[in-house]
Scaffold this motif. Structure first.
Motif, PDB file in Angstrom:
ATOM      1  N   PHE A  48      78.322 -10.024  52.975  1.00 52.77           N
ATOM      2  CA  PHE A  48      79.218  -9.753  54.102  1.00 52.77           C
ATOM      3  C   PHE A  48      80.388 -10.726  54.131  1.00 52.77           C
ATOM      4  N   THR A  49      81.562 -10.196  54.468  1.00 47.55           N
ATOM      5  CA  THR A  49      82.703 -11.010  54.889  1.00 47.55           C
ATOM      6  C   THR A  49      83.331 -10.292  56.076  1.00 47.55           C
ATOM      7  N   GLY A  50      83.967 -11.042  56.960  1.00 46.21           N
ATOM      8  CA  GLY A  50      84.592 -10.406  58.113  1.00 46.21           C
ATOM      9  C   GLY A  50      84.818 -11.377  59.246  1.00 46.21           C
ATOM     10  N   ASN A  51      85.413 -10.878  60.328  1.00 46.94           N
ATOM     11  CA  ASN A  51      85.679 -11.706  61.504  1.00 46.94           C
ATOM     12  C   ASN A  51      84.884 -11.218  62.709  1.00 46.94           C
ATOM     13  N   THR A  52      83.746 -10.603  62.421  1.00 47.68           N
ATOM     14  CA  THR A  52      82.844 -10.149  63.468  1.00 47.68           C
ATOM     15  C   THR A  52      81.416 -10.452  63.036  1.00 47.68           C
ATOM     16  N   ASN A  91      88.221  -3.842  74.633  1.00 54.43           N
ATOM     17  CA  ASN A  91      89.079  -4.874  75.233  1.00 54.43           C
ATOM     18  C   ASN A  91      90.386  -5.075  74.465  1.00 54.43           C
ATOM     19  N   GLY A  92      90.610  -4.292  73.412  1.00 60.50           N
ATOM     20  CA  GLY A  92      91.856  -4.373  72.657  1.00 60.50           C
ATOM     21  C   GLY A  92      91.786  -5.202  71.392  1.00 60.50           C
ATOM     22  N   SER A  93      90.733  -5.967  71.202  1.00 65.92           N
ATOM     23  CA  SER A  93      90.615  -6.789  69.997  1.00 65.92           C
ATOM     24  C   SER A  93      90.260  -5.916  68.789  1.00 65.92           C
ATOM     25  N   ILE A  94      90.659  -6.389  67.610  1.00 66.94           N
ATOM     26  CA  ILE A  94      90.421  -5.669  66.357  1.00 66.94           C
ATOM     27  C   ILE A  94      89.635  -6.571  65.412  1.00 66.94           C
ATOM     28  N   HIS A 118      80.889   5.062  74.326  1.00 69.12           N
ATOM     29  CA  HIS A 118      79.642   4.298  74.277  1.00 69.12           C
ATOM     30  C   HIS A 118      79.294   3.846  72.859  1.00 69.12           C
ATOM     31  N   PHE A 119      80.048   4.285  71.855  1.00 71.93           N
ATOM     32  CA  PHE A 119      79.734   3.832  70.497  1.00 71.93           C
ATOM     33  C   PHE A 119      80.115   2.359  70.380  1.00 71.93           C
ATOM     34  N   ASN A 120      79.346   1.609  69.582  1.00 71.21           N
ATOM     35  CA  ASN A 120      79.459   0.153  69.678  1.00 71.21           C
ATOM     36  C   ASN A 120      79.178  -0.556  68.358  1.00 71.21           C
ATOM     37  N   TRP A 121      79.550  -1.833  68.356  1.00 77.85           N
ATOM     38  CA  TRP A 121      79.237  -2.761  67.263  1.00 77.85           C
ATOM     39  C   TRP A 121      78.894  -4.103  67.892  1.00 77.85           C
ATOM     40  N   ASP A 122      77.768  -4.664  67.513  1.00 72.60           N
ATOM     41  CA  ASP A 122      77.294  -5.924  68.086  1.00 72.60           C
ATOM     42  C   ASP A 122      77.216  -5.825  69.610  1.00 72.60           C
ATOM     43  N   SER A 123      76.764  -4.671  70.081  1.00 72.51           N
ATOM     44  CA  SER A 123      76.564  -4.385  71.506  1.00 72.51           C
ATOM     45  C   SER A 123      77.863  -4.333  72.297  1.00 72.51           C
ATOM     46  N   ASN A 124      79.020  -4.357  71.629  1.00 75.61           N
ATOM     47  CA  ASN A 124      80.313  -4.268  72.303  1.00 75.61           C
ATOM     48  C   ASN A 124      80.906  -2.875  72.091  1.00 75.61           C
TER      49      ASN A 124
END
Length: 315
Positions: A242-246, A215-218, A294-300
């Motif tokens: 962990f640190t991050g915005n996801t 969807n364009g988000s990073i 089809h590769f993904n992170w957190d099902s996205n």
């Protein structure tokens, strides 16, 4: 007053002295003793340093144990105590800070035991930028070249996985994932599990994931510790804080083994359905090596991804 005769006599005496010195027998035993003494001094200094760090680690462990025991004793000593008085967030933060401190000290001990010339990481200075880091001391697998990445604006980051254009098929077998594949220069690429294991077992590394979604988000996910076990242990993964915005997808993945369609180490069908090699705990949570689109992170679903590592001592 110097006469020619005096000068000749003086020159002869110097010549005699030089010849006498030249004729003096050398003393290799003394040189060997001096070298041995210097070597012992270096070894003693290294042992003292190791002892200091070990004592610090022991003290930190004692502090953690005392802190946890104090909570247990308070709870056991008064059944009517209001457990809500113990803020779980505060307790978790204190324990996490202790864990980080212990981890840093452990890494410091590990790095002190290595030759500083074996520092493995990409560097950037005002004079030059390294585009590849050459790793030669992992002699069992030969010389390898790992691409550097400066997108994060910090030195030291090495690329161990990259998905940017779909040029490389990631539906590969165990042996191919073990050796690595793809285009290290500027396209899809995977360093190889054996190389990743050798690197992360040589010293302490951190992991940074750069994620660009369909969807364009990073987003990014950062772990302050990253290790991969040997092949006999299934290249099992270990990650730190962990640190991050996801979403912290890899939390709880410690000791999960790497699997491919021809070697399923976790007895689930994910490697076949995901058509790739990855650390599978569930089939949809994450798979950065999945089929293109089809590769993904957190099902996205992702459109680009990078896995970067660097030694903790490079900042």
């Amino acid at each position: 007053m110097f006469t020619i005769r005096n000068v000749l006599i003086l020159a002869a005496s110097f010549a005699l002295t030089a010849n006498e010195i030249k004729a003096m027998p050398s003393n290799p035993e003394m040189s060997a003793e001096l070298e041995q003494s210097a070597r012992k001094d270096r070894e003693i200094s290294a042992l003292k340093r190791t002892q200091e760090i070990n004592e610090a680690l022991i003290n930190e462990l004692r502090s953690q144990i005392q802190f946890q025991m104090s909570i247990i004793n308070k709870l056991n000593g008064n059944s009517s105590i209001n457990i809500s008085c113990f803020d779980p967030t505060t307790i978790q933060m204190q324990l996490e800070e202790s864990r980080k401190k212990f981890h840093r000290q452990s890494c410091q001990l590990k790095d002190d035991q290595l030759n500083s010339s074996l520092l493995i990481g990409c560097i950037i200075t005002s004079e030059y930028i390294t585009h590849y880091v050459v790793i030669r001391y992992l002699s069992e697998i030969g010389t390898i070249y790992v691409p550097c990445d400066y997108q994060l604006g910090a030195p030291g980051w090495m690329v161990i996985q990259r998905r940017i254009d779909g040029a490389q098929n990631f539906t590969e077998n165990w042996d191919t994932y073990r050796k690595g594949f793809g285009y290290a220069d500027n396209s899809d690429y995977f360093l190889g599990m054996e190389r990743i294991h050798r690197l992360t077992s040589s010293r302490c590394y951190e992991l940074h994931l750069h994620l660009e979604f369909e969807n364009g988000s990073i987003a990014y996910a950062h772990y302050d510790d990253f290790r991969v076990s040997d092949e006999v242990s299934g290249y099992a993964i270990t990650v730190g804080a962990f640190t991050g915005n996801t979403t912290d997808v890899l939390r709880g993945y410690d000791n999960v083994k790497f699997s491919t369609f021809d070697r399923n180490n976790e007895n689930i069908n994910c490697p076949r359905s995901g058509q790739s090699g990855w650390w599978f705990k569930s089939c949809s949570e994450s798979n950065l090596n999945g089929m293109w689109n089809h590769f993904n992170w957190d099902s996205n679903v992702l459109r680009k991804s990078k896995m970067l590592i660097r030694p903790l001592e490079i900042k």
